[in-house]
Design a protein around this motif. Structure first.
Motif, mmCIF file in Angstrom:
data_model
loop_
_atom_site.group_PDB
_atom_site.id
_atom_site.type_symbol
_atom_site.label_atom_id
_atom_site.label_comp_id
_atom_site.label_asym_id
_atom_site.label_seq_id
_atom_site.Cartn_x
_atom_site.Cartn_y
_atom_site.Cartn_z
ATOM 1 N N PHE A 1 2.866 -17.854 82.605
ATOM 2 C CA PHE A 1 2.083 -16.834 81.919
ATOM 3 C C PHE A 1 1.090 -16.170 82.876
ATOM 4 C CE2 PHE A 1 3.215 -20.236 78.961
ATOM 5 C CZ PHE A 1 3.924 -19.519 78.000
ATOM 6 N N ILE A 2 0.506 -16.988 83.765
ATOM 7 C CA ILE A 2 -0.441 -16.459 84.744
ATOM 8 C C ILE A 2 0.260 -15.495 85.701
ATOM 9 C CG2 ILE A 2 -1.932 -17.079 86.679
ATOM 10 C CD1 ILE A 2 -2.516 -19.716 85.236
ATOM 11 N N ILE A 3 1.444 -15.881 86.165
ATOM 12 C CA ILE A 3 2.186 -15.019 87.093
ATOM 13 C C ILE A 3 2.608 -13.725 86.396
ATOM 14 C CG2 ILE A 3 4.322 -14.825 88.418
ATOM 15 C CD1 ILE A 3 4.041 -17.756 89.144
ATOM 16 N N PHE A 4 3.053 -13.827 85.136
ATOM 17 C CA PHE A 4 3.421 -12.627 84.378
ATOM 18 C C PHE A 4 2.244 -11.658 84.316
ATOM 19 C CE2 PHE A 4 3.097 -10.458 80.259
ATOM 20 C CZ PHE A 4 4.258 -9.692 80.270
ATOM 21 N N GLY A 5 1.077 -12.176 83.935
ATOM 22 C CA GLY A 5 -0.096 -11.316 83.858
ATOM 23 C C GLY A 5 -0.482 -10.737 85.205
ATOM 24 N N SER A 6 -0.338 -11.533 86.262
ATOM 25 C CA SER A 6 -0.693 -11.071 87.607
ATOM 26 C C SER A 6 0.206 -9.935 88.066
ATOM 27 C CB SER A 6 -0.605 -12.234 88.596
ATOM 28 O OG SER A 6 -1.564 -13.217 88.305
ATOM 29 N N ILE A 7 1.494 -10.025 87.726
ATOM 30 C CA ILE A 7 2.434 -8.964 88.105
ATOM 31 C C ILE A 7 1.985 -7.632 87.516
ATOM 32 C CG2 ILE A 7 4.783 -8.101 87.744
ATOM 33 C CD1 ILE A 7 5.719 -11.038 87.931
ATOM 34 N N PHE A 8 1.546 -7.651 86.262
ATOM 35 C CA PHE A 8 1.156 -6.394 85.622
ATOM 36 C C PHE A 8 -0.218 -5.923 86.068
ATOM 37 C CE2 PHE A 8 4.780 -7.334 83.012
ATOM 38 C CZ PHE A 8 5.288 -6.063 82.701
ATOM 39 N N VAL A 9 -1.064 -6.843 86.545
ATOM 40 C CA VAL A 9 -2.320 -6.404 87.173
ATOM 41 C C VAL A 9 -2.010 -5.620 88.446
ATOM 42 C CG1 VAL A 9 -4.396 -7.185 88.364
ATOM 43 C CG2 VAL A 9 -3.749 -8.226 86.201
ATOM 44 N N VAL A 10 -1.056 -6.119 89.234
ATOM 45 C CA VAL A 10 -0.638 -5.411 90.450
ATOM 46 C C VAL A 10 -0.072 -4.045 90.093
ATOM 47 C CG1 VAL A 10 0.969 -5.430 92.394
ATOM 48 C CG2 VAL A 10 -0.225 -7.526 91.741
ATOM 49 N N LEU A 11 0.820 -4.002 89.106
ATOM 50 C CA LEU A 11 1.441 -2.737 88.710
ATOM 51 C C LEU A 11 0.414 -1.747 88.163
ATOM 52 C CD1 LEU A 11 4.692 -4.023 86.948
ATOM 53 C CD2 LEU A 11 4.480 -3.015 89.231
ATOM 54 N N ALA A 12 -0.603 -2.275 87.478
ATOM 55 C CA ALA A 12 -1.620 -1.400 86.895
ATOM 56 C C ALA A 12 -2.597 -0.866 87.934
ATOM 57 C CB ALA A 12 -2.392 -2.151 85.812
ATOM 58 N N ASN A 13 -2.567 -1.426 89.137
ATOM 59 C CA ASN A 13 -3.508 -0.996 90.175
ATOM 60 C C ASN A 13 -2.785 -0.596 91.458
ATOM 61 O OD1 ASN A 13 -6.455 -1.765 89.117
ATOM 62 N ND2 ASN A 13 -5.046 -3.386 88.474
ATOM 63 N N LEU A 14 -1.639 0.055 91.304
ATOM 64 C CA LEU A 14 -0.894 0.520 92.468
ATOM 65 C C LEU A 14 -1.729 1.519 93.266
ATOM 66 C CD1 LEU A 14 2.651 1.034 90.901
ATOM 67 C CD2 LEU A 14 1.941 -0.789 92.457
#
Length: 426
Positions: free
Chosen positions: A38-51
């Protein structure tokens, strides 16, 4: 050297053995593993949201809409990661006792929510998400342990409702858990009521003020980090998985620091911490595995003459790129090899000092709180962990060169020894 190794073996091995076999540390470690997807899933979208530069390409309004659309991914995982850890700990600890583990996880979660403040800016019945993340982490861990033990105690005392034969298993288990769950949650409700009459008002405020803040401050310091790194290296030298042993103790602190940085990163404010979970995982472990052995593999290709090291380099390189280094640890070998104990212990400490200095002075951005999977190759992991900053990748590259310089003379001696033995054998 022999006396030093004998001292380490006699002093550290019993400690490591106790830590490895401690049921609470095992449940803590496994509980964090439950939360990891769950942590990795959320982290992936943090990266995508801050390209980087995306706001320039699509405009600020469109970028804000884009971030709002992806926001729930991290809000439902990273921001409330404490909940997953609590369920995981309660489940795993109850499982160790051979009981129905799902009720252990559920009673841990319910106990934590009973103790959690449910008022936000004058609105009752609202739980602040901060209480479910970093701020509530230590309370959640303690609550999970205590609630699982209480549930185990009441169950093993046979304070349960026995259903007659023929009743469906699911119904029978629910009634069997009813009294242990009720007694456990009642005790936590009493604790909440008692604390409402104290200056702290809630158990969470008490834990955060008395325990979590001091421990987090200590764990974020350079001295404690170096001690942790040294212990990891020494345990591995004796063939024990130092990462698992030390992480069992330090992960609650490092994850809390990590989450504080993530909240600041998402809010666009200054990141508060240098040492976080990603400080360790990306800039130490994330460069070929524990001890940054990708540097050793590169050195083997550069200076290796012995057939043993050349073959080991070919074998270890593919795994080393993804930070799996058991081939090097047991093939070089590093375990119980006095020829490499100095670089094995010294190199990570030097890299810790270099990384801490670079981030504390602002040369390199601090870890943004984004959980990068530990198998992510170096350079890419440094870029992602620092919030898509090229300086993170550059620091990893610099650290690899530092490790190579430290290892050079020792690997040269080891290679010469292997080469001469091979010549004699042939």
């Amino acid at each position: 050297m022999n006396k030093f190794m004998e001292f380490l073996e006699n002093f550290l091995l019993p400690i490591a053995d106790k830590l490895n076999n401690n049921k609470y540390l095992t449940a803590l470690r496994d509980g964090f593993m439950v939360s990891l997807p769950f942590i990795i899933f959320g982290s992936i979208f943090v990266v995508l949201a801050n390209l980087p530069f995306l706001d320039k390409l699509i405009g600020e309004d469109a970028f804000a809409t884009y971030q709002n659309a992806l926001g729930p991914a991290s809000a439902a995982t990273l921001s409330i990661m404490g909940l997953f850890v609590i369920i995981g700990i309660g489940y795993k600890l109850t499982q160790q006792y051979g009981l129905d583990a799902i009720y252990g996880g559920a009673v841990a979660l319910a106990s934590f929510l009973i103790l959690t403040p449910q008022v936000l800016e004058g609105l009752s019945g609202v739980i602040p998400t901060a209480s479910l993340g970093a701020q509530g982490m230590f309370l959640g861990i303690i609550t999970a342990f205590v609630s699982a033990e209480l549930y185990r105690f009441f169950t093993q005392k046979n304070w349960t409702i026995k259903m007659p034969p023929g009743v469906p298993e699911g119904v029978s288990k629910s009634f069997s858990a009813l009294i242990p769950v009720t007694l456990t949650l009642t005790l936590f409700l009493i604790i909440r009521i008692i604390f409402s009459y104290t200056p702290f008002d809630t158990v969470q405020n008490f834990i955060y003020t008395i325990i979590q803040q001091p421990l987090t401050t200590l764990g974020s310091g350079l001295t404690a980090t170096i001690i942790a790194v040294l212990l990891i290296q020494v345990f591995w030298f004796f063939g024990l998985h130092g990462q698992i042993i030390v992480n069992s103790v330090f992960d609650p602190i490092w994850y809390t620091l990590n989450d504080e940085n993530l909240q600041a990163f998402q809010a666009g404010t200054e990141l508060p911490n240098v040492v976080t979970k990603q400080f360790i995982d990306t800039f130490l472990v994330g460069m070929g595995g524990t001890g940054m052995t990708l540097a050793v593999i590169l050195l083997i290709f550069m200076i290796g003459r012995s057939r043993q090291l050349k073959e080991l380099g070919k074998l270890g390189a593919p795994a080393g790129v993804f930070n799996v280094n058991e081939p090097i640890i047991f093939g070089l070998p590093i375990v119980m090899n006095p020829l490499v104990i100095i670089p094995w212990i010294i190199a990570p400490v030097v890299v810790t000092l270099v990384t801490y200095f670079a981030m504390s002075t602002g040369i390199v951005p601090k870890p943004a709180g984004i959980i990068v999977p530990w198998t992510t190759p170096p350079l890419l992991s440094g870029f992602l962990a620092t919030g898509n900053a090229w300086q993170g990748a550059a620091l990893q590259l610099f650290n690899l060169m530092v490790v190579m310089i430290i290892w050079w003379p020792f690997l040269k001696i080891l290679d010469k020894n292997y080469y001469e033995n091979e010549k004699k054998a042939s």
